[in-house]
Scaffold this motif. Structure first.
Motif, PDB file in Angstrom:
ATOM      1  N   PHE A 142       0.854  -1.376  -0.196  1.00  0.00           N
ATOM      2  CA  PHE A 142      -0.173  -0.034   0.199  1.00  0.00           C
ATOM      3  C   PHE A 142       1.047   1.400  -0.586  1.00  0.00           C
ATOM      4  O   PHE A 142       0.374   2.470  -0.435  1.00  0.00           O
ATOM      5  CB  PHE A 142      -0.779  -0.242   1.573  1.00  0.00           C
ATOM      6  CG  PHE A 142      -1.770  -0.928   1.110  1.00  0.00           C
ATOM      7  CD1 PHE A 142      -2.880  -1.311   0.855  1.00  0.00           C
ATOM      8  CD2 PHE A 142      -2.120  -2.503   2.285  1.00  0.00           C
ATOM      9  CE1 PHE A 142      -3.965  -2.085   0.777  1.00  0.00           C
ATOM     10  CE2 PHE A 142      -2.383  -3.225   2.481  1.00  0.00           C
ATOM     11  CZ  PHE A 142      -3.146  -3.573   1.759  1.00  0.00           C
ATOM     12  N   GLY A 143       2.013   1.269  -0.421  1.00  0.00           N
ATOM     13  CA  GLY A 143       3.118   2.111  -0.236  1.00  0.00           C
ATOM     14  C   GLY A 143       3.624   3.284   0.674  1.00  0.00           C
ATOM     15  O   GLY A 143       3.666   3.726   0.656  1.00  0.00           O
ATOM     16  N   ARG A 144       3.504   2.229   1.617  1.00  0.00           N
ATOM     17  CA  ARG A 144       4.000   2.879   3.188  1.00  0.00           C
ATOM     18  C   ARG A 144       5.343   3.649   2.671  1.00  0.00           C
ATOM     19  O   ARG A 144       6.099   5.075   3.157  1.00  0.00           O
ATOM     20  CB  ARG A 144       3.381   2.578   4.103  1.00  0.00           C
ATOM     21  CG  ARG A 144       3.298   2.957   5.396  1.00  0.00           C
ATOM     22  CD  ARG A 144       3.349   2.290   7.276  1.00  0.00           C
ATOM     23  NE  ARG A 144       4.346   0.794   7.358  1.00  0.00           N
ATOM     24  CZ  ARG A 144       5.283   0.864   7.639  1.00  0.00           C
ATOM     25  NH1 ARG A 144       6.087   2.004   8.114  1.00  0.00           N
ATOM     26  NH2 ARG A 144       6.449   0.364   7.757  1.00  0.00           N
ATOM     27  N   LEU A 145       5.837   2.466   2.681  1.00  0.00           N
ATOM     28  CA  LEU A 145       7.507   3.112   2.965  1.00  0.00           C
ATOM     29  C   LEU A 145       7.716   3.705   1.475  1.00  0.00           C
ATOM     30  O   LEU A 145       8.645   4.367   1.804  1.00  0.00           O
ATOM     31  CB  LEU A 145       8.334   1.666   3.308  1.00  0.00           C
ATOM     32  CG  LEU A 145       7.803   0.441   3.884  1.00  0.00           C
ATOM     33  CD1 LEU A 145       8.678  -1.028   3.900  1.00  0.00           C
ATOM     34  CD2 LEU A 145       8.878   0.961   5.577  1.00  0.00           C
ATOM     35  N   SER A 146       7.502   3.413  -0.073  1.00  0.00           N
ATOM     36  CA  SER A 146       7.362   4.127  -0.646  1.00  0.00           C
ATOM     37  C   SER A 146       7.528   5.419  -0.652  1.00  0.00           C
ATOM     38  O   SER A 146       8.157   6.568  -1.208  1.00  0.00           O
ATOM     39  CB  SER A 146       7.095   3.587  -2.161  1.00  0.00           C
ATOM     40  OG  SER A 146       5.634   3.573  -1.510  1.00  0.00           O
ATOM     41  N   SER A 147       6.164   5.403   0.246  1.00  0.00           N
ATOM     42  CA  SER A 147       5.479   7.115   0.651  1.00  0.00           C
ATOM     43  C   SER A 147       7.251   7.941   1.432  1.00  0.00           C
ATOM     44  O   SER A 147       7.246   9.042   1.174  1.00  0.00           O
ATOM     45  CB  SER A 147       4.517   7.379   1.211  1.00  0.00           C
ATOM     46  OG  SER A 147       3.298   6.542   0.752  1.00  0.00           O
ATOM     47  N   LEU A 148       7.204   6.966   2.232  1.00  0.00           N
ATOM     48  CA  LEU A 148       8.149   7.435   3.837  1.00  0.00           C
ATOM     49  C   LEU A 148       9.319   7.750   3.016  1.00  0.00           C
ATOM     50  O   LEU A 148      10.254   8.665   2.958  1.00  0.00           O
ATOM     51  CB  LEU A 148       8.805   6.386   4.486  1.00  0.00           C
ATOM     52  CG  LEU A 148       7.460   6.653   5.821  1.00  0.00           C
ATOM     53  CD1 LEU A 148       7.738   5.248   6.825  1.00  0.00           C
ATOM     54  CD2 LEU A 148       7.063   7.295   6.585  1.00  0.00           C
ATOM     55  N   ARG A 149      10.143   6.633   1.876  1.00  0.00           N
ATOM     56  CA  ARG A 149      11.387   7.256   0.609  1.00  0.00           C
ATOM     57  C   ARG A 149      11.192   8.700  -0.043  1.00  0.00           C
ATOM     58  O   ARG A 149      11.786   9.188   0.633  1.00  0.00           O
ATOM     59  CB  ARG A 149      11.190   5.717   0.030  1.00  0.00           C
ATOM     60  CG  ARG A 149      12.856   5.862  -1.027  1.00  0.00           C
ATOM     61  CD  ARG A 149      12.491   5.026  -2.215  1.00  0.00           C
ATOM     62  NE  ARG A 149      11.352   5.914  -3.329  1.00  0.00           N
ATOM     63  CZ  ARG A 149      11.880   6.575  -3.818  1.00  0.00           C
ATOM     64  NH1 ARG A 149      12.789   7.006  -4.375  1.00  0.00           N
ATOM     65  NH2 ARG A 149      10.724   7.380  -4.830  1.00  0.00           N
ATOM     66  N   GLU A 150       9.827   8.810  -0.291  1.00  0.00           N
ATOM     67  CA  GLU A 150       9.721   9.621  -0.933  1.00  0.00           C
ATOM     68  C   GLU A 150       9.262  11.478  -0.405  1.00  0.00           C
ATOM     69  O   GLU A 150      10.794  12.327  -1.309  1.00  0.00           O
ATOM     70  CB  GLU A 150       8.176  10.214  -1.879  1.00  0.00           C
ATOM     71  CG  GLU A 150       7.668  11.050  -2.905  1.00  0.00           C
ATOM     72  CD  GLU A 150       8.641  11.600  -3.801  1.00  0.00           C
ATOM     73  OE1 GLU A 150       8.934  12.149  -4.210  1.00  0.00           O
ATOM     74  OE2 GLU A 150       9.576  10.263  -4.333  1.00  0.00           O
ATOM     75  N   GLN A 151       8.942  10.968   1.061  1.00  0.00           N
ATOM     76  CA  GLN A 151       9.508  11.935   1.805  1.00  0.00           C
ATOM     77  C   GLN A 151      11.099  12.012   2.082  1.00  0.00           C
ATOM     78  O   GLN A 151      11.269  13.930   1.816  1.00  0.00           O
ATOM     79  CB  GLN A 151       8.505  11.726   3.375  1.00  0.00           C
ATOM     80  CG  GLN A 151       8.663  12.534   4.847  1.00  0.00           C
ATOM     81  CD  GLN A 151       8.185  12.893   5.540  1.00  0.00           C
ATOM     82  OE1 GLN A 151       7.507  11.667   5.918  1.00  0.00           O
ATOM     83  NE2 GLN A 151       8.190  13.380   6.896  1.00  0.00           N
ATOM     84  N   ALA A 152      11.309  11.808   2.702  1.00  0.00           N
ATOM     85  CA  ALA A 152      13.363  11.865   2.802  1.00  0.00           C
ATOM     86  C   ALA A 152      13.513  12.535   1.279  1.00  0.00           C
ATOM     87  O   ALA A 152      14.691  12.880   2.077  1.00  0.00           O
ATOM     88  CB  ALA A 152      13.525  10.277   3.290  1.00  0.00           C
ATOM     89  N   LEU A 153      13.321  12.015   0.431  1.00  0.00           N
ATOM     90  CA  LEU A 153      13.787  12.125  -0.981  1.00  0.00           C
ATOM     91  C   LEU A 153      13.560  14.017  -0.797  1.00  0.00           C
ATOM     92  O   LEU A 153      14.626  15.106  -1.370  1.00  0.00           O
ATOM     93  CB  LEU A 153      13.638  11.769  -1.585  1.00  0.00           C
ATOM     94  CG  LEU A 153      14.136  11.942  -3.028  1.00  0.00           C
ATOM     95  CD1 LEU A 153      16.263  12.093  -3.392  1.00  0.00           C
ATOM     96  CD2 LEU A 153      13.217  11.275  -4.467  1.00  0.00           C
ATOM     97  N   GLN A 154      12.112  14.309  -1.167  1.00  0.00           N
ATOM     98  CA  GLN A 154      12.000  15.619  -0.748  1.00  0.00           C
ATOM     99  C   GLN A 154      12.656  16.423   0.420  1.00  0.00           C
ATOM    100  O   GLN A 154      12.701  17.476  -0.113  1.00  0.00           O
ATOM    101  CB  GLN A 154      10.513  15.869  -0.548  1.00  0.00           C
ATOM    102  CG  GLN A 154      10.074  14.961  -1.834  1.00  0.00           C
ATOM    103  CD  GLN A 154      10.113  15.424  -3.292  1.00  0.00           C
ATOM    104  OE1 GLN A 154      10.490  16.730  -2.929  1.00  0.00           O
ATOM    105  NE2 GLN A 154      10.677  14.515  -4.717  1.00  0.00           N
TER     106      GLN A 154
END
Length: 475
Positions: A142-154
């Motif tokens: 459900f994209g929890r980890l990818s969302s956190l990764r995107e947040q860290a990238l930004q």
């Protein structure tokens, strides 16, 4: 069977959805054009401003050299660079959570059991040795980890933009400190020249007083002028020393004498600034770029908060070999494996997940407001700079004309006093007026140059517009 399970898990993980809201850049809250009026020059209407590097804007070679030293040695800028590296590492940590964790373990135990604890009544020594390869993986369905990764990238991108903002601020600070030092040196020189003039007038008045021509009041006024000039000399001597200290702080080292300003405070030390449309600021000013990256990070955090409502699935497995004898650890028949999938479904959490989602959405709205505020601040700073650019040009020219008039006034007053046509009060008034006008002219020129530097900073100058900074594993 193991390969089938791994294939299914991999397909499920790669096909995971994202609950991050679609990002849309907020509309610009400022006008499409710069203000118009008597305080502003007629804009050329260019659609986009050309990039002007700081090496081109600052024409004085000594100043350019000082800025280069500051960019290498300034501790605040060094901290900003280290912050970028720190957030780069945090992004790499968050990105690693998307991939399986693989570990290789080996161990052995050897124990003795007393006879009274053994069914045979005899003591026993047992051994166990193992070598395993383990895998642990949370499926990001459900994209929890990818969302956190995107947040860290930004957030990493935002920190990189903050470093660029600190760089531009440092360049402007060094230039302003250098110009201030140059102005105070000029004011000190003016004060010394004026003191000589006042001392000459005092000597002349003293001789006139000795022969009964000048009054005691005129003699007292002449001495007062001398004392006033001495006060100014000490004031500007102190300011020059403090200016050098401030410049040394920005450079991160002492200022070499050969790099101190030695010329006149003139407008041609700075190049003309290319000014485009307000929309250029969205791509040129690091503070606006940083605010948008922070907005993107808050937007990605909403996806993570939403995904927390859904089940979390983890796969844990191991394959290896075990034996009671170290020599037989890898013999035929000693292999073993384990597979332990798990699922966690949130049922009751007293509204914690909903509160986390609401907080993420509110944080995103806060970032929207801060992004819009950054644009409005940038627009005001540039508009103020454009107004200052025109009005200071006219003000300095008017002050130059006043300076020439005051010089003529002093020349005529001195002639009339020496020939006995006018009193000393007229000469004293002319001397003081010229002193004040010369000081004001230098102050106006300094204000003009500082405003140009601030406009350069407000336009996002000194920073080459580049693509998003690359991080490990990213293009």
């Amino acid at each position: 069977m193991n390969k089938s399970l791994l294939t299914i898990a991999l397909a499920a993980a790669l096909g995971g959805c994202s609950l991050i809201p679609d990002y849309q850049r907020p509309e610009s809250p400022v006008a499409a054009n710069w203000p118009e009026g008597e305080a502003y020059a007629q804009q050329s209407g260019a659609s986009q401003a050309q990039e002007l590097a700081w090496q081109q804007f600052f024409r004085d070679p000594q100043l350019r050299q000082l800025i280069g030293i500051a960019l290498e040695n300034n501790r605040d800028l060094r901290v900003a660079a280290l912050n970028v590296e720190a957030y780069r590492a945090l992004y790499r940590i968050q990105r690693a959570d998307l991939l399986p964790l693989v570990s290789a373990d080996a161990g052995g135990t050897r124990s003795r059991t007393p006879g009274d604890l053994n069914q045979t009544g005899q003591s026993n020594i047992s051994s166990q040795y193992s070598a395993t390869l383990g895998v642990a993986w949370e499926l990001d369905l459900f994209g929890r980890l990818s969302s956190l990764r995107e947040q860290a990238l930004q957030e990493f991108f935002a920190t990189e933009a903050a470093q660029q903002s600190a760089r531009i601020s440092l360049i402007a600070s060094v230039a302003n400190a250098w110009l201030t030092l140059q102005a105070d040196q000029a004011l000190l020189e003016v004060s010394r020249d004026t003191l000589k003039t006042f001392e000459e007038s005092l000597a002349l008045t003293q001789r006139s007083f000795d022969v009964g021509v000048a009054s005691a009041l005129e003699l007292s006024q002449a001495r007062s002028s001398v004392d006033s000039a001495r006060v100014r000399i000490e004031q500007y001597t102190r300011l020059v020393a403090q200016d050098r200290n401030a410049l040394s702080r920005l450079l991160g080292q002492s200022v070499s004498s050969d790099l101190l300003p030695d010329g006149e405070l003139e407008r041609d030390q700075l190049a003309e600034l290319p000014v485009g449309l307000p929309s250029d600021l969205l791509y040129r000013r690091p503070d606006i770029i940083r605010a948008e990256y922070q907005l993107r990070a808050a937007n990605a955090n909403i996806g993570a908060a939403r995904a927390a409502f859904f089940p979390r699935i983890s796969l844990t497995g191991a394959v290896g070999s075990a034996s009671s004898q170290l020599s037989g650890l890898f013999d035929s028949g000693s292999d073993y494996w384990t597979f332990s999938p798990s699922i966690s479904v949130p049922i009751f959490n007293a509204g914690q997940l909903r509160a986390n989602r609401d907080y993420a959405e509110i944080s995103r709205n806060i970032q929207v407001a801060q992004y819009e505020s950054a644009i409005q601040t940038a627009f005001r700073e540039v508009a103020d700079g454009l107004a200052a650019q025109q009005t200071y040009a006219r003000q300095v020219q008017a002050q130059r004309d006043l300076l020439e008039t005051s010089e003529d006034y002093l020349r005529l007053a001195d002639q009339r006093y020496r020939t006995g046509v006018d009193s000393y009060l007229t000469l004293l008034d002319a001397q003081r007026q010229l002193f004040n006008v010369r000081q004001q002219f230098i102050g106006d020129r300094l204000a003009q140059l500082v405003s140009e530097v601030e406009l350069f900073k407000a336009l996002g100058g000194g920073w080459d517009v580049q693509a998003e900074p690359a991080v490990d594993g990213e293009g």
